[in-house]
Write a protein that holds these residues in place. Structure first.
Motif, PDB file in Angstrom:
ATOM      1  N   MET A  62       0.988  -1.196  -0.065  1.00  0.00           N
ATOM      2  CA  MET A  62       0.285  -0.041  -0.069  1.00  0.00           C
ATOM      3  C   MET A  62       0.887   1.306  -0.081  1.00  0.00           C
ATOM      4  O   MET A  62       1.927   1.250   0.686  1.00  0.00           O
ATOM      5  CB  MET A  62      -0.868   0.275   1.460  1.00  0.00           C
ATOM      6  CG  MET A  62      -2.057  -1.035   1.303  1.00  0.00           C
ATOM      7  SD  MET A  62      -3.414  -0.557   0.056  1.00  0.00           S
ATOM      8  CE  MET A  62      -4.507   0.202   1.292  1.00  0.00           C
ATOM      9  N   MET A  63       0.572   2.237  -0.813  1.00  0.00           N
ATOM     10  CA  MET A  63       1.344   3.556  -0.796  1.00  0.00           C
ATOM     11  C   MET A  63       0.564   4.193   0.190  1.00  0.00           C
ATOM     12  O   MET A  63      -0.541   4.358   0.660  1.00  0.00           O
ATOM     13  CB  MET A  63       0.825   4.064  -1.952  1.00  0.00           C
ATOM     14  CG  MET A  63       1.362   5.699  -2.281  1.00  0.00           C
ATOM     15  SD  MET A  63       2.690   5.818  -3.017  1.00  0.00           S
ATOM     16  CE  MET A  63       2.658   5.106  -4.454  1.00  0.00           C
ATOM     17  N   ARG A  64       1.558   4.827   1.107  1.00  0.00           N
ATOM     18  CA  ARG A  64       1.148   5.883   2.178  1.00  0.00           C
ATOM     19  C   ARG A  64       1.048   7.142   1.736  1.00  0.00           C
ATOM     20  O   ARG A  64       2.252   7.760   1.484  1.00  0.00           O
ATOM     21  CB  ARG A  64       2.093   5.378   3.377  1.00  0.00           C
ATOM     22  CG  ARG A  64       2.114   3.930   3.894  1.00  0.00           C
ATOM     23  CD  ARG A  64       2.827   3.599   4.970  1.00  0.00           C
ATOM     24  NE  ARG A  64       4.275   4.092   4.932  1.00  0.00           N
ATOM     25  CZ  ARG A  64       5.302   3.449   4.251  1.00  0.00           C
ATOM     26  NH1 ARG A  64       4.959   2.357   3.644  1.00  0.00           N
ATOM     27  NH2 ARG A  64       6.514   4.148   4.065  1.00  0.00           N
ATOM     28  N   VAL A  65       0.032   7.705   2.074  1.00  0.00           N
ATOM     29  CA  VAL A  65      -0.156   9.250   1.670  1.00  0.00           C
ATOM     30  C   VAL A  65      -0.747  10.049   3.005  1.00  0.00           C
ATOM     31  O   VAL A  65      -1.576   9.610   3.626  1.00  0.00           O
ATOM     32  CB  VAL A  65      -1.000   9.566   0.571  1.00  0.00           C
ATOM     33  CG1 VAL A  65      -1.014  11.174   0.188  1.00  0.00           C
ATOM     34  CG2 VAL A  65      -0.490   8.562  -0.833  1.00  0.00           C
ATOM     35  N   LEU A  66      -0.132  10.972   3.543  1.00  0.00           N
ATOM     36  CA  LEU A  66      -0.684  11.871   4.505  1.00  0.00           C
ATOM     37  C   LEU A  66      -1.415  13.094   3.835  1.00  0.00           C
ATOM     38  O   LEU A  66      -0.708  13.833   3.011  1.00  0.00           O
ATOM     39  CB  LEU A  66       0.365  12.383   5.389  1.00  0.00           C
ATOM     40  CG  LEU A  66      -0.276  13.460   6.496  1.00  0.00           C
ATOM     41  CD1 LEU A  66      -1.271  12.698   7.334  1.00  0.00           C
ATOM     42  CD2 LEU A  66       1.088  14.108   7.253  1.00  0.00           C
ATOM     43  N   SER A  67      -2.826  13.350   3.866  1.00  0.00           N
ATOM     44  CA  SER A  67      -3.308  14.528   3.385  1.00  0.00           C
ATOM     45  C   SER A  67      -3.439  15.524   4.426  1.00  0.00           C
ATOM     46  O   SER A  67      -3.717  15.210   5.683  1.00  0.00           O
ATOM     47  CB  SER A  67      -5.034  13.934   3.050  1.00  0.00           C
ATOM     48  OG  SER A  67      -5.772  15.067   2.592  1.00  0.00           O
ATOM     49  N   VAL A  68      -2.964  16.755   4.021  1.00  0.00           N
ATOM     50  CA  VAL A  68      -2.833  17.846   5.147  1.00  0.00           C
ATOM     51  C   VAL A  68      -4.021  18.969   4.699  1.00  0.00           C
ATOM     52  O   VAL A  68      -3.993  19.383   3.746  1.00  0.00           O
ATOM     53  CB  VAL A  68      -1.381  18.385   5.336  1.00  0.00           C
ATOM     54  CG1 VAL A  68      -1.482  19.848   6.105  1.00  0.00           C
ATOM     55  CG2 VAL A  68      -0.594  17.424   5.621  1.00  0.00           C
ATOM     56  N   ALA A  69      -5.218  18.893   5.413  1.00  0.00           N
ATOM     57  CA  ALA A  69      -6.188  19.642   5.103  1.00  0.00           C
ATOM     58  C   ALA A  69      -6.750  20.444   6.272  1.00  0.00           C
ATOM     59  O   ALA A  69      -6.751  20.192   7.370  1.00  0.00           O
ATOM     60  CB  ALA A  69      -7.209  18.875   4.517  1.00  0.00           C
ATOM     61  N   SER A  70      -7.109  21.908   5.736  1.00  0.00           N
ATOM     62  CA  SER A  70      -7.737  22.625   6.941  1.00  0.00           C
ATOM     63  C   SER A  70      -9.157  22.276   7.227  1.00  0.00           C
ATOM     64  O   SER A  70      -9.718  23.055   8.083  1.00  0.00           O
ATOM     65  CB  SER A  70      -7.474  24.222   6.688  1.00  0.00           C
ATOM     66  OG  SER A  70      -8.147  24.317   5.126  1.00  0.00           O
ATOM     67  N   GLU A  71      -9.761  21.773   6.348  1.00  0.00           N
ATOM     68  CA  GLU A  71     -11.453  21.342   6.460  1.00  0.00           C
ATOM     69  C   GLU A  71     -11.564  20.095   5.829  1.00  0.00           C
ATOM     70  O   GLU A  71     -10.804  19.839   5.052  1.00  0.00           O
ATOM     71  CB  GLU A  71     -12.350  22.391   6.102  1.00  0.00           C
ATOM     72  CG  GLU A  71     -12.088  22.945   4.738  1.00  0.00           C
ATOM     73  CD  GLU A  71     -13.091  24.007   4.438  1.00  0.00           C
ATOM     74  OE1 GLU A  71     -14.130  23.746   4.044  1.00  0.00           O
ATOM     75  OE2 GLU A  71     -12.870  25.307   4.384  1.00  0.00           O
ATOM     76  N   CYS A  72     -12.470  19.189   6.228  1.00  0.00           N
ATOM     77  CA  CYS A  72     -12.799  18.051   5.738  1.00  0.00           C
ATOM     78  C   CYS A  72     -14.185  17.442   6.055  1.00  0.00           C
ATOM     79  O   CYS A  72     -14.747  17.391   7.166  1.00  0.00           O
ATOM     80  CB  CYS A  72     -11.838  17.084   6.392  1.00  0.00           C
ATOM     81  SG  CYS A  72     -11.879  15.479   5.631  1.00  0.00           S
ATOM     82  N   ALA A  73     -14.760  17.211   5.166  1.00  0.00           N
ATOM     83  CA  ALA A  73     -16.395  16.744   5.225  1.00  0.00           C
ATOM     84  C   ALA A  73     -16.417  15.539   5.812  1.00  0.00           C
ATOM     85  O   ALA A  73     -15.483  14.518   5.330  1.00  0.00           O
ATOM     86  CB  ALA A  73     -17.134  16.955   3.932  1.00  0.00           C
ATOM     87  N   PRO A  74     -17.286  15.036   6.345  1.00  0.00           N
ATOM     88  CA  PRO A  74     -18.358  16.008   7.093  1.00  0.00           C
ATOM     89  C   PRO A  74     -18.148  16.551   8.231  1.00  0.00           C
ATOM     90  O   PRO A  74     -19.012  17.148   8.967  1.00  0.00           O
ATOM     91  CB  PRO A  74     -19.501  14.809   7.375  1.00  0.00           C
ATOM     92  CG  PRO A  74     -18.862  13.539   7.744  1.00  0.00           C
ATOM     93  CD  PRO A  74     -17.454  13.723   7.012  1.00  0.00           C
ATOM     94  N   GLY A  79     -11.560   7.539   0.540  1.00  0.00           N
ATOM     95  CA  GLY A  79     -12.514   6.318   0.309  1.00  0.00           C
ATOM     96  C   GLY A  79     -12.081   6.216  -1.217  1.00  0.00           C
ATOM     97  O   GLY A  79     -11.917   4.919  -1.706  1.00  0.00           O
ATOM     98  N   ALA A  80     -11.912   7.165  -1.915  1.00  0.00           N
ATOM     99  CA  ALA A  80     -11.853   6.917  -3.361  1.00  0.00           C
ATOM    100  C   ALA A  80     -10.634   6.256  -3.725  1.00  0.00           C
ATOM    101  O   ALA A  80     -10.347   5.591  -4.509  1.00  0.00           O
ATOM    102  CB  ALA A  80     -11.922   8.344  -4.192  1.00  0.00           C
ATOM    103  N   LEU A  81      -9.320   6.750  -2.991  1.00  0.00           N
ATOM    104  CA  LEU A  81      -8.221   6.101  -3.093  1.00  0.00           C
ATOM    105  C   LEU A  81      -7.886   4.663  -2.667  1.00  0.00           C
ATOM    106  O   LEU A  81      -6.962   4.198  -2.979  1.00  0.00           O
ATOM    107  CB  LEU A  81      -7.046   6.702  -2.653  1.00  0.00           C
ATOM    108  CG  LEU A  81      -7.108   8.268  -3.552  1.00  0.00           C
ATOM    109  CD1 LEU A  81      -6.093   9.693  -3.006  1.00  0.00           C
ATOM    110  CD2 LEU A  81      -6.069   7.792  -5.141  1.00  0.00           C
ATOM    111  N   ALA A  82      -8.836   4.421  -1.563  1.00  0.00           N
ATOM    112  CA  ALA A  82      -8.497   3.028  -1.139  1.00  0.00           C
ATOM    113  C   ALA A  82      -8.381   2.016  -2.046  1.00  0.00           C
ATOM    114  O   ALA A  82      -7.862   0.814  -1.929  1.00  0.00           O
ATOM    115  CB  ALA A  82      -9.762   2.904   0.154  1.00  0.00           C
ATOM    116  N   GLY A  83      -9.368   2.092  -2.993  1.00  0.00           N
ATOM    117  CA  GLY A  83      -9.356   0.974  -4.268  1.00  0.00           C
ATOM    118  C   GLY A  83      -8.265   1.072  -4.885  1.00  0.00           C
ATOM    119  O   GLY A  83      -8.198   0.202  -6.100  1.00  0.00           O
TER     120      GLY A  83
END
Ligand SMILES: Nc1ncnc2c1ncn2[C@@H]1O[C@H](COP(=O)(O)OP(=O)(O)O[C@H]2O[C@H](CO)[C@@H](O)[C@H](O)[C@H]2O)[C@@H](O)[C@H]1O
Length: 475
Positions: A1-13, A29-33
């Motif tokens: 598995m490729m490990r990616v850290l997403s850094v965001a100031s807001e995130c739904a929901p 979720g989209a990238l899990a597949g």
């Protein structure tokens, strides 16, 4: 598995002011597949801490820009999160960026520098035994990541920065260099200097290995003075690093066949019950012409002033307008004034459930933006058979097929586009809309085409995964 850290100031929901949150919330979720394990680093606003289940502290930080902090690992809303518990920076209720007076918090440069700092630290050293191969940041709030990675001598981590809105440059006064933990030697035009000040976005645009934005057309537009907002030179300089990857929508949340907010439907005919319910809810009478809806932040970007100018044309065609939005007080007042007319209804505020009912009940959705990196509401419109009428710009150009005579003849049109983006051209577009609506056969073809158009994440998740693979040399 490729490990990616997403850094965001807001995130739904969990916390949302706009489309960036939708994208940050949907990507994992989209990238899990696609063989990508994405964890998301978020500021510990009260709403985020409150939702975090079974969180465990994985790091203690003595001094995070003026106070102690902890890094928590946990899950919320199906997301795998790292959350910065730092009450002195993020322990504030309400909008993540604005104080109770409606202005930016004065310490926003430090607050989001702290987000970037912790992101860089996780990327450099790992947290709780997990270290990403790629750090993927969003907008100016993640801009300083590359400066901090340089300082931490962790340049083996690859970086991606996604531009959702280039209008926010993350400015700070040069007097804050030290407070922001920036290297004074990099205060120059190849670093984070921007028109004599500091810009977090510029830092990221110059420093990230790869840049993405949320549609191919907007990627090209960013390199022009008209859309680059003073950063077009930087974008041209980085053109080889820049790609446009279209946003998708959350197809589980936005599905007319399963949506709990509406009278569910699979066929455009099912919209009638929703339209009647929407009219009842908004106090609108029956009408001959199309019921147009808008769900939008009320800002100059969104071109909502143009709709008010062009409104008489819609009303002359027997049409109606129902609006949900909030933002600029002058625009709010102008819409409230327009709603004194019998065929216009306006609700000022932010209301997720109502946005679903509007889009299900409307015949057409208007998105007359002056610029639009991608735009999500026209995609919701497509999925719900609510014909989008959009400005020909950015992602609106990439996601709608204009009902030109040729496209109508070939039976492929999904909506209406207009350019140039001004009130006169919008007037003509609204007249076209009313005419198309009268021609029942053509209209129902438009609706069916719209509903059949793919608007999910499949394609784009593949594009992000390919970008990550290319960056880490694991193709
Ligand atoms: N009053 C209200 N009540 C309920 N919901 C509301 C609302 N006002 C807005 N929303 C919702 O907020 C989101 C807005 O997303 P958009 O993509 O349309 O624009 P935004 O400019 O915020 O995003 C920026 O980032 C996104 C993501 O990359 C890009 O698509 C876009 O072009 C760029 O400007 C949609 O989900 C919409 O339904």
């Amino acid at each position: 598995m490729m490990r990616v850290l997403s850094v965001a100031s807001e995130c739904a929901p969990l916390v949302k002011t706009g489309g960036l949150a939708d994208v940050a919330g949907a990507l994992p979720g989209a990238l899990a597949g696609q063989g990508v394990q994405m964890r998301t680093l978020l500021p510990g606003y009260p709403a985020v801490l409150g939702a975090l289940a079974g969180a465990a502290p994985v790091e203690a930080i003595d001094d995070l820009f003026g106070g102690p902090a902890r890094l928590l690992a946990g899950k919320a809303a199906g997301l795998d999160l790292l959350v910065i518990d730092a009450p002195h920076l993020f322990g504030r209720e309400g909008n993540p960026y604005l104080g109770p007076d409606g202005r930016d918090w004065p310490d926003n440069p430090e607050r989001f520098a702290a987000l970037s700092w912790v992101g860089a630290q996780v990327a450099a050293r790992g947290a709780g035994g997990w270290r990403p191969q790629i750090l993927h940041g969003h907008d100016w709030q993640a801009g300083f990541v590359t400066e901090y990675l340089r300082r931490m001598q962790a340049q083996d981590v690859r970086t991606v920065l996604t531009i959702h809105n280039i209008a926010f440059t993350g400015p700070a006064d040069p007097g804050r260099l030290h407070a922001l933990r920036l290297d004074p030697a990099r205060f120059h035009s190849e670093g984070f200097e921007y028109w004599g000040g500091i810009s977090a976005l510029k830092a990221g645009l110059m420093g990230a290995d790869r840049l993405t934005t949320v549609s191919p057309t907007y990627a090209a537009e960013l390199m022009t003075p008209e859309f680059g907002m003073g950063l077009d030179g930087v974008m041209r300089h980085r053109r080889d690093a820049l790609t446009g990857i279209l946003n998708g929508i959350d197809e589980a949340a936005w599905n007319p066949a399963t949506d709990a907010e509406i009278a569910r439907y699979r066929d455009p005919a099912g919209k009638a019950a929703n339209k009647a319910a929407l009219r009842a809810e908004m106090g609108l009478p029956d009408a001959e012409g199309p019921l147009c809806v808008i769900v939008s932040r009320m800002t100059h970007q969104k071109g909502l002033d143009l709709v008010l100018q062009a409104l008489p044309e819609l009303l002359a065609g027997g049409g109606q307008l129902a609006v949900l939005g909030s933002g600029d007080p002058d625009l709010q007042a102008a819409y409230q004034a327009a709603a004194r007319g019998p065929q216009v209804a306006v609700r000022i505020g932010y209301d997720e459930g109502f946005s679903h009912r509007l889009i299900a009940g409307g015949d057409a959705i208007l998105v007359p933006s002056r610029f639009e990196p991608c735009g999500l509401t026209q995609l919701y419109g497509l999925r719900y058979g609510t014909v989008p009428l959009v400005a020909l710009t950015g992602g609106l150009a990439d996601t709608v097929i204009n009902a030109s005579p040729a496209a109508l003849a070939r039976g492929v049109a999904t909506g209406i586009q207009f350019a140039p983006i001004d009130a006169d051209t919008l007037r003509h577009a609204l007249a076209r809309l009313c005419a198309l609506y009268k021609d029942q056969e053509t209209w129902s073809r438009l609706q069916r085409n719209a509903m059949a158009q793919p608007v999910g994440w499949d394609q784009s998740a593949k594009a992000y995964a390919a970008l990550y693979a290319e960056l880490t040399g694991t193709e």
